[in-house]
Design an enzyme around this catalytic site. Structure first.
Site, mmCIF file in Angstrom:
data_model
loop_
_atom_site.group_PDB
_atom_site.id
_atom_site.type_symbol
_atom_site.label_atom_id
_atom_site.label_comp_id
_atom_site.label_asym_id
_atom_site.label_seq_id
_atom_site.Cartn_x
_atom_site.Cartn_y
_atom_site.Cartn_z
ATOM 1 N N SER A 59 0.807 -1.221 0.000
ATOM 2 C CA SER A 59 0.000 0.000 0.000
ATOM 3 C C SER A 59 0.842 1.274 0.000
ATOM 4 O O SER A 59 0.340 2.349 -0.306
ATOM 5 C CB SER A 59 -0.967 0.025 1.189
ATOM 6 N N LYS A 96 0.854 4.566 6.832
ATOM 7 C CA LYS A 96 0.175 5.386 5.822
ATOM 8 C C LYS A 96 0.632 6.834 5.962
ATOM 9 O O LYS A 96 1.196 7.236 6.969
ATOM 10 C CB LYS A 96 -1.354 5.355 6.006
#
Length: 139
Positions: A59, A96
């Site tokens: 990701s 993230k």
């Protein structure tokens, strides 16, 4: 997620050439060392608040964080807009990019195959630290 604290009783120093390496057409290299580089000093600014963790998944691949990358995370730093953080979201660790938007935080992946995650008050959320370096192995 396997978290390992960095503790080094001795410094590991390697030669540092101050001449940059050309990533295009090769140029002649100098045959002398200009100083020593201590990786602990270079990579870790706050040893008591720093830990390492290996990345899993893809990701964050467009931020240079690939599966197996070693992340150096500093818990003493406050996340800023667009910092890459290690966070706990609903009991699960994630890495993230964090952004404040209007009245909430949003966690953004660095891969278009994944969607941003809006942090609502109903979610259990905490930032564990700011990613300061990602180390990848090429050989």
């Amino acid at each position: 997620m396997d978290i390992t604290t960095i503790v080094s009783p001795q410094c590991s120093q390697v030669p540092l050439f101050h001449m940059p390496v050309c990533a295009g057409f090769p140029s002649p290299a100098d045959d002398f060392i200009e100083s020593q580089l201590d990786f602990n000093e270079y990579l870790i600014k706050h040893p008591a608040a720093t830990f390492c963790v290996r990345a899993k998944g893809d990701s964050m691949i467009n931020a240079g964080i690939h599966p197996g990358s070693m992340l150096i995370v500093d818990r003493s730093l406050a996340p800023r807009q667009d910092s890459i953080v290690v966070a706990v979201l609903d009991g699960e660790f994630t890495v993230k990019r964090i952004r404040r938007e209007k009245e909430c935080f949003v966690l953004y992946p660095e891969n278009p195959a994944y969607q941003p995650v809006v942090i609502t008050p109903a979610r259990d959320f905490a930032v564990w630290g700011v990613v300061v370096h990602a180390i990848r192995t090429f050989a």
